[in-house]
Design an enzyme around this catalytic site. Structure first.
Site, PDB file in Angstrom:
ATOM      1  N   ARG A   7      -1.711 -14.924   3.881  1.00  0.00           N
ATOM      2  CA  ARG A   7      -2.492 -14.530   4.975  1.00  0.00           C
ATOM      3  C   ARG A   7      -1.357 -14.406   5.860  1.00  0.00           C
ATOM      4  NH1 ARG A   7      -6.882 -11.067   3.837  1.00  0.00           N
ATOM      5  NH2 ARG A   7      -7.480 -11.335   4.997  1.00  0.00           N
ATOM      6  N   GLU A  23      -8.615 -10.258  -8.116  1.00  0.00           N
ATOM      7  CA  GLU A  23      -8.318  -9.140  -8.258  1.00  0.00           C
ATOM      8  C   GLU A  23      -7.111  -9.061  -9.425  1.00  0.00           C
ATOM      9  OE1 GLU A  23      -7.310  -9.507  -3.307  1.00  0.00           O
ATOM     10  OE2 GLU A  23      -8.828  -8.875  -3.123  1.00  0.00           O
ATOM     11  N   HIS A  72      -1.510  -5.691   1.167  1.00  0.00           N
ATOM     12  CA  HIS A  72      -2.698  -6.030   1.099  1.00  0.00           C
ATOM     13  C   HIS A  72      -2.983  -7.157   0.652  1.00  0.00           C
ATOM     14  CE1 HIS A  72      -6.557  -7.079  -0.229  1.00  0.00           C
ATOM     15  NE2 HIS A  72      -6.072  -8.104  -1.587  1.00  0.00           N
ATOM     16  N   TYR A  96     -12.341  -2.808  -3.488  1.00  0.00           N
ATOM     17  CA  TYR A  96     -12.543  -3.257  -2.118  1.00  0.00           C
ATOM     18  C   TYR A  96     -14.102  -3.065  -1.941  1.00  0.00           C
ATOM     19  CZ  TYR A  96      -8.070  -2.387   0.360  1.00  0.00           C
ATOM     20  OH  TYR A  96      -6.243  -2.670   0.903  1.00  0.00           O
ATOM     21  N   ASN A 141      -1.685  -0.202   7.706  1.00  0.00           N
ATOM     22  CA  ASN A 141      -1.128  -1.783   7.834  1.00  0.00           C
ATOM     23  C   ASN A 141      -0.295  -2.244   6.566  1.00  0.00           C
ATOM     24  OD1 ASN A 141      -3.488  -2.220   5.642  1.00  0.00           O
ATOM     25  ND2 ASN A 141      -4.361  -3.248   7.233  1.00  0.00           N
ATOM     26  N   LYS A 157       1.141  -1.322   0.139  1.00  0.00           N
ATOM     27  CA  LYS A 157      -0.132   0.134  -0.343  1.00  0.00           C
ATOM     28  C   LYS A 157       1.286   1.358  -0.098  1.00  0.00           C
ATOM     29  CE  LYS A 157      -3.922  -2.609   2.568  1.00  0.00           C
ATOM     30  NZ  LYS A 157      -4.329  -2.612   3.731  1.00  0.00           N
TER      31      LYS A 157
END
Ligand code: IDP
Ligand code: MG
Length: 225
Positions: A161, A202, A191, A125, A188, A85
């Site tokens: 993840r 995506e 992604h 999103y 954070n 990000k």
């Protein structure tokens, strides 16, 4: 019905919630709730007859199958969309983040620095568009360039993840990317797709045709037997 439990081996033909009792497994003294090793609905843990089976019966049979998650998972190559990000780019964390996925042994198939539009961020999103933080999230994601990546590998979605850690960096375990490199949910740094289906969706959203590479890393035989 053949039932084998223990040592991580279970029969997949049992319904997820079925109860194994003394009558189904005489040697059991008490009732056991049948549980898969992980409480996931993931496709990794459903039984699919082999498509190469010779007869229709063999292809459509429902006979019990020995359920070995690590073997089932070993058949499935997934893709995940990983994105550094804008805060990760501004803070000089791109190399560190790419390195963690490289060292793990996943295959990079797409990579670019990219300034995303509001429309693309909103589409990416869209499941969160009713959340109060949605406008700020869109501002954040469009506030500077992001690094878009497509990674491929067996179990890559779930593993990525884990490497990334919890959404709230203060809850993320040390050793994870968010646990090591961030302090707030709204910043954070990374992604990662949350399912194989979203991984495909995506990647198709963020990469154009021709931007992905199909290649075989020389280290492949040193990663998987
Ligand atoms: P994930 O990134 O761990 O999958 P999601 O719940 O899908 O988490 O949320 C997407 C992103 O939206 C988060 O990574 C974070 O940047 C942002 N976000 C989620 N919850 C909040 C919040 O409560 N406040 C501000 N931003 C949030
Ligand atoms: Mg998410």
């Amino acid at each position: 019905m053949e039932v084998v439990c223990g040592s991580g081996v279970c029969v997949s033909s049992l319904p997820r919630s079925s109860t194994i009792t003394r009558s189904t497994v005489p040697q059991f003294r008490v009732s056991y709730q049948y549980l898969t090793p992980f409480p996931s609905q993931s496709h990794l843990f459903s039984y699919h007859p082999p498509p190469y089976a010779k007869t229709l019966r063999a292809r459509t049979t429902t006979k019990p199958a020995i359920f070995l998650p690590h073997l089932v998972a070993s058949l499935q190559v997934d893709q995940t969309y990983i994105m550094v990000k804008p805060d990760g780019v501004q803070r000089g964390l791109v190399g560190e983040i790419i390195s963690r996925f490289e060292k793990k042994g996943f295959k990079l198939t797409g990579l670019k620095l990219f300034q995303c539009s509001k429309e693309l961020a909103e589409e990416h999103y869209k499941d969160l568009n009713q959340k109060s933080f949605f406008p700020k999230l869109i501002d954040y994601i469009t506030s500077g360039p992001v690094v878009c990546m497509a990674w491929e590998g067996v179990g890559v979605v779930a593993s990525a993840r884990k490497l990334i850690g919890a959404t709230d960096p203060l809850q993320a375990e040390p050793g994870t990317i968010r646990g090591d490199l961030a302090v707030q949910t709204g910043r954070n740094v990374i992604h990662g797709s949350d399912s194989p289906e979203n991984g495909k969706r995506e990647i198709a959203l963020w990469f154009k045709e021709g931007e992905l590479c199909d290649w075989t890393p020389v280290q492949a035989p040193w990663l998987r037997e």
